[in-house]
Design a protein around this motif. Structure first.
Motif, PDB file in Angstrom:
ATOM      1  N   GLU A  12       0.724  -0.842   0.275  1.00  0.00           N
ATOM      2  CA  GLU A  12      -0.068   0.564  -0.429  1.00  0.00           C
ATOM      3  C   GLU A  12       1.031   1.091   0.322  1.00  0.00           C
ATOM      4  OE1 GLU A  12      -3.051   0.242   2.965  1.00  0.00           O
ATOM      5  OE2 GLU A  12      -3.880  -1.802   2.465  1.00  0.00           O
ATOM      6  N   ASN A  13       2.188   0.854   0.457  1.00  0.00           N
ATOM      7  CA  ASN A  13       2.662   2.509   0.886  1.00  0.00           C
ATOM      8  C   ASN A  13       3.731   2.642   1.628  1.00  0.00           C
ATOM      9  OD1 ASN A  13       2.022   2.057   4.058  1.00  0.00           O
ATOM     10  ND2 ASN A  13       0.302   3.152   3.722  1.00  0.00           N
ATOM     11  N   GLU A  14       4.742   2.762   1.066  1.00  0.00           N
ATOM     12  CA  GLU A  14       6.100   2.803   2.058  1.00  0.00           C
ATOM     13  C   GLU A  14       6.385   2.562   3.718  1.00  0.00           C
ATOM     14  OE1 GLU A  14       8.658   6.324   1.453  1.00  0.00           O
ATOM     15  OE2 GLU A  14       7.997   6.547  -0.629  1.00  0.00           O
ATOM     16  N   GLU A  15       5.247   3.051   4.489  1.00  0.00           N
ATOM     17  CA  GLU A  15       5.810   2.429   5.689  1.00  0.00           C
ATOM     18  C   GLU A  15       4.810   0.652   6.318  1.00  0.00           C
ATOM     19  OE1 GLU A  15       4.064   4.787   4.327  1.00  0.00           O
ATOM     20  OE2 GLU A  15       5.203   6.404   4.926  1.00  0.00           O
ATOM     21  N   GLN A  16       4.005   0.468   5.112  1.00  0.00           N
ATOM     22  CA  GLN A  16       4.178  -0.556   5.063  1.00  0.00           C
ATOM     23  C   GLN A  16       5.070  -1.929   4.907  1.00  0.00           C
ATOM     24  OE1 GLN A  16       0.942  -2.530   2.080  1.00  0.00           O
ATOM     25  NE2 GLN A  16      -0.771  -2.908   4.282  1.00  0.00           N
ATOM     26  N   LYS A  62      18.009 -17.590  -8.126  1.00  0.00           N
ATOM     27  CA  LYS A  62      17.238 -18.247  -8.175  1.00  0.00           C
ATOM     28  C   LYS A  62      16.670 -19.105  -7.326  1.00  0.00           C
ATOM     29  CE  LYS A  62      15.177 -19.865 -12.299  1.00  0.00           C
ATOM     30  NZ  LYS A  62      15.213 -20.350 -13.358  1.00  0.00           N
ATOM     31  N   GLU A  63      18.030 -20.286  -6.711  1.00  0.00           N
ATOM     32  CA  GLU A  63      17.965 -20.752  -5.700  1.00  0.00           C
ATOM     33  C   GLU A  63      17.389 -20.410  -4.421  1.00  0.00           C
ATOM     34  OE1 GLU A  63      22.554 -20.214  -3.874  1.00  0.00           O
ATOM     35  OE2 GLU A  63      21.996 -22.120  -5.367  1.00  0.00           O
ATOM     36  N   LEU A  64      17.450 -19.012  -4.587  1.00  0.00           N
ATOM     37  CA  LEU A  64      16.765 -18.205  -3.206  1.00  0.00           C
ATOM     38  C   LEU A  64      14.704 -18.242  -2.966  1.00  0.00           C
ATOM     39  CD1 LEU A  64      19.392 -16.547  -1.848  1.00  0.00           C
ATOM     40  CD2 LEU A  64      18.804 -18.200  -0.512  1.00  0.00           C
ATOM     41  N   TYR A  65      14.828 -18.224  -4.015  1.00  0.00           N
ATOM     42  CA  TYR A  65      13.168 -17.497  -3.961  1.00  0.00           C
ATOM     43  C   TYR A  65      12.494 -18.305  -3.682  1.00  0.00           C
ATOM     44  CZ  TYR A  65       8.818 -16.724  -6.072  1.00  0.00           C
ATOM     45  OH  TYR A  65       7.258 -17.321  -6.578  1.00  0.00           O
ATOM     46  N   PRO A  66      12.609 -19.924  -3.198  1.00  0.00           N
ATOM     47  CA  PRO A  66      11.523 -20.655  -2.031  1.00  0.00           C
ATOM     48  C   PRO A  66      10.972 -19.999  -1.179  1.00  0.00           C
ATOM     49  CG  PRO A  66      12.546 -22.006  -3.922  1.00  0.00           C
ATOM     50  CD  PRO A  66      12.818 -21.068  -4.169  1.00  0.00           C
ATOM     51  N   GLN A  67      12.838 -19.819  -0.513  1.00  0.00           N
ATOM     52  CA  GLN A  67      12.445 -19.482   0.549  1.00  0.00           C
ATOM     53  C   GLN A  67      12.060 -18.092   0.612  1.00  0.00           C
ATOM     54  OE1 GLN A  67      16.298 -19.798   2.769  1.00  0.00           O
ATOM     55  NE2 GLN A  67      17.192 -21.411   0.818  1.00  0.00           N
ATOM     56  N   LEU A  68      12.162 -17.548  -0.213  1.00  0.00           N
ATOM     57  CA  LEU A  68      11.674 -15.884  -0.477  1.00  0.00           C
ATOM     58  C   LEU A  68      10.047 -15.976  -0.564  1.00  0.00           C
ATOM     59  CD1 LEU A  68      12.298 -12.657  -0.956  1.00  0.00           C
ATOM     60  CD2 LEU A  68      13.076 -13.057  -2.546  1.00  0.00           C
ATOM     61  N   GLU A  69       9.320 -17.168  -1.367  1.00  0.00           N
ATOM     62  CA  GLU A  69       7.931 -16.659  -1.786  1.00  0.00           C
ATOM     63  C   GLU A  69       7.540 -16.756  -0.443  1.00  0.00           C
ATOM     64  OE1 GLU A  69       5.243 -18.594  -4.411  1.00  0.00           O
ATOM     65  OE2 GLU A  69       6.592 -19.864  -3.847  1.00  0.00           O
ATOM     66  N   GLU A  74       4.698 -15.094   4.792  1.00  0.00           N
ATOM     67  CA  GLU A  74       4.902 -15.518   5.694  1.00  0.00           C
ATOM     68  C   GLU A  74       4.020 -14.051   6.512  1.00  0.00           C
ATOM     69  OE1 GLU A  74       8.050 -17.039   7.097  1.00  0.00           O
ATOM     70  OE2 GLU A  74       7.332 -18.883   6.723  1.00  0.00           O
ATOM     71  N   ILE A  75       5.212 -12.515   5.957  1.00  0.00           N
ATOM     72  CA  ILE A  75       5.166 -11.802   6.727  1.00  0.00           C
ATOM     73  C   ILE A  75       4.075 -10.272   6.120  1.00  0.00           C
ATOM     74  CG2 ILE A  75       6.922 -12.296   8.181  1.00  0.00           C
ATOM     75  CD1 ILE A  75       8.376 -10.538   5.768  1.00  0.00           C
ATOM     76  N   HIS A  76       3.674 -11.105   4.697  1.00  0.00           N
ATOM     77  CA  HIS A  76       2.991  -9.529   3.807  1.00  0.00           C
ATOM     78  C   HIS A  76       1.830  -9.819   4.523  1.00  0.00           C
ATOM     79  CE1 HIS A  76       2.192  -7.599   0.599  1.00  0.00           C
ATOM     80  NE2 HIS A  76       3.102  -7.497  -0.604  1.00  0.00           N
ATOM     81  N   PRO A  77       1.532  -8.200   4.954  1.00  0.00           N
ATOM     82  CA  PRO A  77      -0.202  -7.975   4.703  1.00  0.00           C
ATOM     83  C   PRO A  77      -1.728  -8.597   3.446  1.00  0.00           C
ATOM     84  CG  PRO A  77       0.850  -5.836   4.266  1.00  0.00           C
ATOM     85  CD  PRO A  77       2.230  -7.160   4.164  1.00  0.00           C
ATOM     86  N   TYR A  78      -0.519  -8.504   2.715  1.00  0.00           N
ATOM     87  CA  TYR A  78      -2.113  -8.926   1.675  1.00  0.00           C
ATOM     88  C   TYR A  78      -2.354  -9.849   2.075  1.00  0.00           C
ATOM     89  CZ  TYR A  78      -0.501  -4.503  -0.863  1.00  0.00           C
ATOM     90  OH  TYR A  78      -0.873  -2.912  -1.122  1.00  0.00           O
ATOM     91  N   ILE A  83       3.603 -12.310  -5.914  1.00  0.00           N
ATOM     92  CA  ILE A  83       4.850 -12.438  -5.448  1.00  0.00           C
ATOM     93  C   ILE A  83       5.174 -13.061  -6.968  1.00  0.00           C
ATOM     94  CG2 ILE A  83       6.444 -13.511  -4.208  1.00  0.00           C
ATOM     95  CD1 ILE A  83       4.289 -13.561  -2.133  1.00  0.00           C
ATOM     96  N   LEU A  84       5.821 -12.049  -7.879  1.00  0.00           N
ATOM     97  CA  LEU A  84       6.257 -13.214  -9.247  1.00  0.00           C
ATOM     98  C   LEU A  84       7.532 -12.864  -9.354  1.00  0.00           C
ATOM     99  CD1 LEU A  84       3.425 -11.126 -11.720  1.00  0.00           C
ATOM    100  CD2 LEU A  84       3.863 -13.585 -10.506  1.00  0.00           C
ATOM    101  N   PHE A  85       8.642 -14.347  -9.986  1.00  0.00           N
ATOM    102  CA  PHE A  85       9.704 -14.433  -9.950  1.00  0.00           C
ATOM    103  C   PHE A  85      10.249 -14.179 -12.033  1.00  0.00           C
ATOM    104  CE2 PHE A  85      14.343 -16.440 -11.148  1.00  0.00           C
ATOM    105  CZ  PHE A  85      14.956 -16.046 -10.511  1.00  0.00           C
TER     106      PHE A  85
END
Length: 106
Positions: A12-16, A62-69, A74-78, A83-85
């Motif tokens: 939504e914004n920078e604060e989020q 690319k190898e970190l994508y599964p962990q990043l996703e 877990e933490i995204h407010p939406y 989430i696109l790679f």
């Protein structure tokens, strides 16, 4: 096959976005994060929406994508986060080496 990529997500914004960006960088799941103010147009729960948002680009391996996703989910407010790679086919050797240095080893 590409070894690197860019993950796109929105807030939504920078604060989020700021605490999530900090968590991703601290976890070494991305080397660099950029923010771009955008206007998004979409349908959500049968309602047409026109919203100001912040597009966030996360430079990673690319190898970190599964962990990043997983972390973003877990933490995204939406409720349903974008989430696109996107594969990075090529880039400067120095920049790609810097991504390797800034992200965690698998």
């Amino acid at each position: 096959m590409s070894k690197y990529g860019i993950v796109l997500t929105t807030f939504e914004n920078e604060e989020q976005a700021k605490p999530i960006i900090s968590e991703i960088l601290t976890s070494k799941l991305a080397a660099c994060v950029q923010e771009i103010k955008i206007k998004s147009h979409y349908t959500w729960k049968d309602e047409l929406c026109h919203e100001d948002e912040l597009l966030v680009l996360l430079k990673t391996k690319k190898e970190l994508y599964p962990q990043l996703e997983k972390k973003l989910i877990e933490i995204h407010p939406y409720e349903t986060a974008e989430i696109l790679f996107v594969d990075v086919e090529s880039g400067s050797k120095a920049y790609l080496a810097w991504i390797d240095k800034q992200t965690k080893e698998m």
